[in-house]
Every structure is written in C-alpha cells, then in structure tokens.
Design an enzyme around this catalytic site. Structure first.
Site, PDB file in Angstrom:
ATOM      1  N   ARG A 252       0.798  -1.232   0.000  1.00 57.24           N
ATOM      2  CA  ARG A 252       0.000   0.000   0.000  1.00 57.24           C
ATOM      3  C   ARG A 252       0.831   1.282   0.000  1.00 57.24           C
ATOM      4  NH1 ARG A 252      -5.191  -0.805   0.261  1.00 57.24           N
ATOM      5  NH2 ARG A 252      -6.088  -2.598   1.346  1.00 57.24           N
TER       6      ARG A 252
ATOM      7  N   ASP B 268      -7.221   4.789  -5.759  1.00 58.08           N
ATOM      8  CA  ASP B 268      -6.013   5.517  -5.354  1.00 58.08           C
ATOM      9  C   ASP B 268      -4.814   5.133  -6.228  1.00 58.08           C
ATOM     10  OD1 ASP B 268      -7.149   7.016  -3.299  1.00 58.08           O
ATOM     11  OD2 ASP B 268      -6.839   5.433  -1.814  1.00 58.08           O
TER      12      ASP B 268
ATOM     13  N   LYS C 195     -32.031 -20.360  16.805  1.00 54.61           N
ATOM     14  CA  LYS C 195     -31.739 -19.753  18.104  1.00 54.61           C
ATOM     15  C   LYS C 195     -30.766 -18.575  18.075  1.00 54.61           C
ATOM     16  CE  LYS C 195     -28.277 -23.254  19.269  1.00 54.61           C
ATOM     17  NZ  LYS C 195     -27.827 -24.258  20.209  1.00 54.61           N
TER      18      LYS C 195
ATOM     19  N   GLU D  91     -18.793  -2.710   6.149  1.00 51.42           N
ATOM     20  CA  GLU D  91     -17.753  -2.368   7.136  1.00 51.42           C
ATOM     21  C   GLU D  91     -17.568  -0.865   7.339  1.00 51.42           C
ATOM     22  OE1 GLU D  91     -13.832  -3.869   6.107  1.00 51.42           O
ATOM     23  OE2 GLU D  91     -13.631  -2.504   4.426  1.00 51.42           O
TER      24      GLU D  91
ATOM     25  N   TYR E 243     -11.203 -10.891   4.643  1.00 49.14           N
ATOM     26  CA  TYR E 243      -9.991 -11.440   4.028  1.00 49.14           C
ATOM     27  C   TYR E 243     -10.249 -12.780   3.347  1.00 49.14           C
ATOM     28  CZ  TYR E 243      -8.043  -7.575   6.554  1.00 49.14           C
ATOM     29  OH  TYR E 243      -7.797  -6.295   6.990  1.00 49.14           O
TER      30      TYR E 243
ATOM     31  N   ARG F 202     -10.884 -12.446  -0.461  1.00 50.14           N
ATOM     32  CA  ARG F 202     -10.026 -11.675  -1.372  1.00 50.14           C
ATOM     33  C   ARG F 202      -9.089 -12.524  -2.221  1.00 50.14           C
ATOM     34  NH1 ARG F 202      -7.574  -6.508   1.694  1.00 50.14           N
ATOM     35  NH2 ARG F 202      -6.067  -8.095   2.283  1.00 50.14           N
TER      36      ARG F 202
HETATM   37  P1  FBP Z   1      -8.426  -1.859  -1.994  1.00 50.49           P
HETATM   38  O1  FBP Z   1      -8.793  -2.813  -3.091  1.00 50.49           O
HETATM   39  O2  FBP Z   1      -9.038  -0.516  -2.160  1.00 50.49           O
HETATM   40  O3  FBP Z   1      -6.961  -1.807  -1.777  1.00 50.49           O
HETATM   41  O4  FBP Z   1      -9.081  -2.396  -0.635  1.00 50.49           O
HETATM   42  C1  FBP Z   1      -9.577  -3.643  -0.447  1.00 50.49           C
HETATM   43  C2  FBP Z   1      -9.828  -3.908   1.020  1.00 50.49           C
HETATM   44  O5  FBP Z   1     -10.065  -5.284   1.143  1.00 50.49           O
HETATM   45  C3  FBP Z   1     -10.961  -3.125   1.680  1.00 50.49           C
HETATM   46  O6  FBP Z   1     -12.218  -3.725   1.479  1.00 50.49           O
HETATM   47  C4  FBP Z   1     -10.563  -3.159   3.130  1.00 50.49           C
HETATM   48  O7  FBP Z   1     -11.143  -2.138   3.883  1.00 50.49           O
HETATM   49  C5  FBP Z   1      -9.071  -3.010   3.046  1.00 50.49           C
HETATM   50  O8  FBP Z   1      -8.690  -3.558   1.802  1.00 50.49           O
HETATM   51  C6  FBP Z   1      -8.331  -3.714   4.156  1.00 50.49           C
HETATM   52  O9  FBP Z   1      -7.002  -3.337   4.120  1.00 50.49           O
HETATM   53  P2  FBP Z   1      -5.777  -4.219   4.605  1.00 50.49           P
HETATM   54  O10 FBP Z   1      -5.630  -5.345   3.627  1.00 50.49           O
HETATM   55  O11 FBP Z   1      -4.631  -3.280   4.549  1.00 50.49           O
HETATM   56  O12 FBP Z   1      -6.110  -4.721   5.971  1.00 50.49           O
END
Ligand code: FBP
Length: 551
Positions: free
Chosen positions: A145, A176, A242, A311, A424, A427
């Site tokens: 990042r 970004d 429940k 979130e 996570y 992803r």
């Molecule tokens: P980007 O694709 O904008 O980088 O973000 C994806 C994301 O999974 C968001 O949904 C989440 O808020 C963020 O990354 C979590 O960031 P990190 O992986 O740094 O914990």
C-alpha cells in the site's frame, strides 16, 4: 508444493476473450473516439495534466493494426488489497506480449509500489506464469500500500524504470493506485520520457466503476464467496432457530458488497451506508431498524435472523462521522503528544481533547470500539474500518434496546446474537469464471493499449452482461475519470469513488423487497462458486451488474 485437484484443473482453464481479440494481434485495430473531458473540475484537471488531458476513448476492433510489435519491456505491479483474478491480469498481459513478439519481456515489481522504489523485481517466465494461471491471490509478486506522492519518489520510479529500459508500466489497482498511475503517466511525459503507464481496475469493494468501467475485478468472486457463507449461515439459523447473526462485510466506504450479498441471499436486515447518510440516520435509528425485524420475527416465534453490515457503516452515521473527522484532525495535529500516551490511557486522553458533542458520542461507545477508532490510519489516510467491530457494537446496542422493550412489555422473545466478519477470506479465492475471463481480458487489453502507444489509460471491457465473446475491449483516459477532492486538507485530483446509488436499479430493487425479507424467511442459498458445469451456474455475473445493465 502440493497442488490441489481444483488448482490443477484450473491450470488447464482457458479464459475467454472478446472475439475481436481472439485473432492475430496484427488484425486488431485501435479505433479512437473524440477528445474527452474529466467528469468534473475540467479546468483544474486540465491544468494539472497538460500532457495527458483530453485523450480519446479507444476501442479495439477487427482491422489492420498500425502497431509495429517490436520487442518491448513492460513492468507490472499489483497495488493495494488483494482481489481474485490479479494473476490472470498478468497472464493476459504476458500472453499478449509474447504472442506479438516472443522477445518481449515482462517484469513483475515485488510488493506493490515499493518494489518500483526499491527496484525489486523478477522476470516473468513461462514456467512462473503457468504456476499462477487462474489462481486467487497476489502471491506471484505480492502487493503493498505504499503511496507514491513526492517528486523524489516519482524520480526514483523513473530512474529505476529507465535502468531496466522499460517501455511501459501496468498498475493493477483501485482508485487511489490508478490516480497514482495517472500522475505517473503525466510525470513521465513532462520529463520527456516515453514510458507509458496503463491501469487496470482492481478492488473487491466494487467502488471503482462508472459508465465505462462496469465493474472492478474481484468484486464478483468476493461477493459470491461471502454469499455462499451467508447462505450457509442462514440455513444453519433456519435449522437451529436460536441465533441472530450479525455479519460485517468488507468493502471500505461503499456498500456494493453488502448490497450484492443481500441480493444473493435475502437476509432479514441489510444496512446500506449510503442510505444511512442520505437519511441522516443516527446510531439509534440504525439500532431501531434492526430491532424492528427482531421484534416482528419474535412475534412469530422466530428468534433468529441475519443482519448484514457494510464495514464502512460507522463513517456514514452522522454523529460518528463527525467524531471520526475530529479524531483524524486531532491525531494528526497532536501526533507526538498522542504517541507518548500509554495505550490504556489513550481513550481518556482523546476524550479530554474533544468538543462536548463529540466527547459525548465517544463516551457512549463501548471501550473496545473507542480503541478501534483511534488506531493508526492507512497510508492513504483512511480509517481502517476492517478493524472496527461494528457487528459487536450493533448487536450490543440492539440487546439493550430489546431489554427496554421487554421491560415495557413490547417484546417477549429471546435474543442471542453472534458476530462474524467476512473480509480477508473472500479476497484470494480462485477467481470465478467471470473474474478469470474478465481479468485475462483486462491484461490482454492493457498489452494492446501499450502496443498502440497509449499512456494514461485504464484498460476497459464493456457490455459485461453479455457472453465474453461479445465484450467490447478498449481504453479510457484516466484523466476522464477524475475530479478534485479534499485530501489531508488539500484539494487533489483523484478518481471519483463510486458509492451505491440510491436511485440505481440494484438499490431500488432491494428497497422494494426488503420489508418482506425483514419479517419472512425468504433466504436464498447460492452455494459455492462453481467452475465447471452449465453456463447459467458457472458464468453468471453479479446480480448488481445484471440489474445495472438491464433495460
Ligand atoms: P483496496 O482494493 O481498495 O486496496 O481495498 C480492499 C480492502 O479489502 C478493503 O475492502 C478493506 O477495507 C481493506 O482492503 C483492508 O485493508 P488491509 O488489507 O490493509 O487490511
């Protein structure tokens, strides 16, 4: 290495391309439209991007190419959060390059933008590429990042790219990162460098979209992965009868993921941050909306249900939004003082710095949430909403609301909440067929944009609701998607983030049916992503995309 049966089978999967791209590269022509303008703030953007502003939209069609296809060297980075399909973008780019000229080379910079600064890279070879085809994750070259913003950083990137004799750089990232890509493209031109920069729209959040970028890659797979889990939980709830499950879903500020999962699974309550903001709903209003469903269902003897929470919700509840803004300012203005405070005493210190209204809101929150709100911001200045346990905050508040209602004789049910966070785990799933095809096509198109001399463009595929063979490939000038926004107290050119549109078809459909979902058991069970089988099971796009593109 142990390779699972599915991974092995996916190696053999041939991603689908638009038919215009299926032929020899010499027979694909770049057709240019007329000059473009940015979505807003045209004067300011034009001034900031004198070399790349106003370029035409490009589409690729059958026809004689004017490109030369000499051997070229291209660099690629994966930037930001992981999204299923990233490896296939690299595969499409790699295959395009090699198909046009086997002497061309592709270099993967390691760990995202920092790899560009530190000149850490590897050369992509056939065998390396084959290990990652159609797989999830970004592990082939990793991601990061680091934000590129200073001119020293841009100089360093240019220097490192020149050392490698790069002809082009492909940035696979979100809003970004693509903003960074646009700035880099302009910078290279201003420095008389011919290195081209091409972006690809990545993010599970689904917030990098507009009329030309119909969806970002990874959204489809992530939403399907979460929907499978939500459906399974709903069925568990129907069986055990429940628990109330409070499920927070990843997606940053936008509620696209929550909305798509709602359309797929029909939970009892789904909060949409954009609506909360538009209606200026307070935390108490949000709690009441959930409690309404709990109480109605309890009357039928159903003390169970599903609540979906995007979130980013807390950032859209007016009183918490104001509090976060105050906290951001305070934490950057008094960073040293804050840093010196003992962890346990931080909330008290923060509380003492706030104005009366914000202090009251802060004090009303559970202690763990107080801590989560003052965690470090990410390099782009965003609150790390993934780390704030909104699902617990809301379930606790609903519990106290129900206690009161019970004392007043308005509610007789039982309330046993459970919290979950799905983020996570979505992803890095094996990309759905849609994402595998879409990403491969995005990568292949980025190669075509490079071969045709473009810079400052984002790779684009349109008509995604149709079969892949009918998709329209092309490039959109990055400056076209920009506007000016205040960031860290300064006006900056950025790609506009797409939030859920309350007058859009996906939300409108949801709003029409949600009261029924709140009080009935209308759950739908999408099951796991299927990679093999009938097209209607394996190749369907997200419901959001389907509704957005419906006539
Ligand atoms: P980007 O694709 O904008 O980088 O973000 C994806 C994301 O999974 C968001 O949904 C989440 O808020 C963020 O990354 C979590 O960031 P990190 O992986 O740094 O914990």
């Amino acid at each position: 290495k142990s390779i699972t049966a599915l991974q092995k089978a996916r190696y053999a999967y041939l991603p689908k391309l638009p038919s215009a791209l299926m032929q020899d590269v010499k027979n694909v022509v770049a057709v240019k439209g007329s000059a473009t303008e940015s979505f807003a703030d045209q004067q300011a953007i034009k001034q900031l991007f004198p070399h790349t502003y106003g370029q035409p939209i490009v589409s690729f069609e059958s026809g004689a190419s004017s490109a030369t296809f000499n051997p070229i060297k291209v660099g690629v980075i994966l930037s930001g959060g992981q999204a299923p399909g990233g490896h296939n973008v690299i595969a499409g780019l790699y295959d395009g390059l090699k198909k046009a000229n086997p002497q061309s080379q592709l270099f993967g910079f390691l760990g995202g933008p920092s790899g560009l600064l530190e000149a850490k890279y590897l050369e992509v070879t056939d065998s390396l590429m084959d290990e990652y085809r159609n797989t999830g994750g970004f592990d082939m070259i990793q991601s990061g990042r680091t934000k590129l913003e200073s001119s020293e950083q841009f100089d360093l990137v240019l220097e490192n790219a020149q050392k490698l004799s790069l002809d082009a750089l492909v940035v696979i990232g979100g809003d970004d990162s693509n903003t960074n890509g646009a700035v880099l493209a302009e910078y290279f031109k201003a420095k008389n460098s011919s290195i081209q920069v091409i972006g690809c729209p990545k993010t599970i959040d689904g917030d990098l979209k507009n009329q030309f970028i119909e969806t970002s890659f990874g959204f489809d797979t992530a939403a399907k992965t979460y929907s499978e889990l939500i459906g399974n939980i709903a069925r568990d709830a129907m069986s055990a009868r429940k628990y109330w499950h409070f499920i927070k879903l990843m997606g940053r500020s936008a509620s696209h993921i929550a909305l798509e999962c709602a359309l797929q699974t029909r939970p009892n309550v789904t909060l949409i941050s954009e609506e909360v903001e538009a209606k200026q709903m307070t935390l108490a209003d949000v709690v009441q909306e959930i409690a309404h469903s709990v109480m109605k269902r309890a009357e039928k003897g159903w003390n169970f249900g599903i609540v979906l929470i995007p979130e980013g919700l807390v950032e859209f509840i007016p009183e918490i939004k104001a509090l976060i803004a105050k906290l951001n300012d305070m934490m950057s203005e008094k960073a040293d003082e804050f840093g010196a405070i003992e962890l346990e005493k931080q909330p008290e210190w923060v509380h003492a710095q706030l104005d009366a209204k914000s202090a009251e809101v802060y004090a009303s929150l559970p202690r763990d949430i107080q801590f989560q709100l003052i965690l470090d911001r990410d390099p782009h200045g965003n609150v790390q909403v993934s780390l704030i346990e909104t699902e617990k905050l809301l379930s606790k508040m609903v519990a106290s609301y129900l206690e009161k209602a019970k004392a007043e004789g308005k509610y007789k049910g039982k309330f046993a909440p459970l919290g979950h966070f799905f983020g996570y785990e979505g992803r890095c799933a094996f990309p759905s067929n849609f994402d595998a095809d879409y990403c491969y096509s995005l990568g292949y198109t980025s190669f075509l944009l490079i071969a045709n001399g473009m810079t400052g463009y984002i790779s684009s595929l349109r008509e995604l609701q149709r079969p892949a063979s009918e998709w329209v490939a092309g490039g959109i000038p990055l400056t076209m998607m920009m506007n000016m926004e205040r960031r860290h107290g300064e006006m900056k050119p950025v790609i506009r983030k797409a939030l859920v549109e309350l007058n859009g078809k996906p939300f409108q459909y949801f709003a029409h049916v949600r009261e029924k979902w709140a009080v009935e058991n209308d759950f739908a069970y999408p099951g796991a992503i299927q990679y093999y089988g009938p097209t209607e099971v394996c190749d369907q796009t997200s419901i959001t995309l389907g509704l957005e593109k419906s006539k």
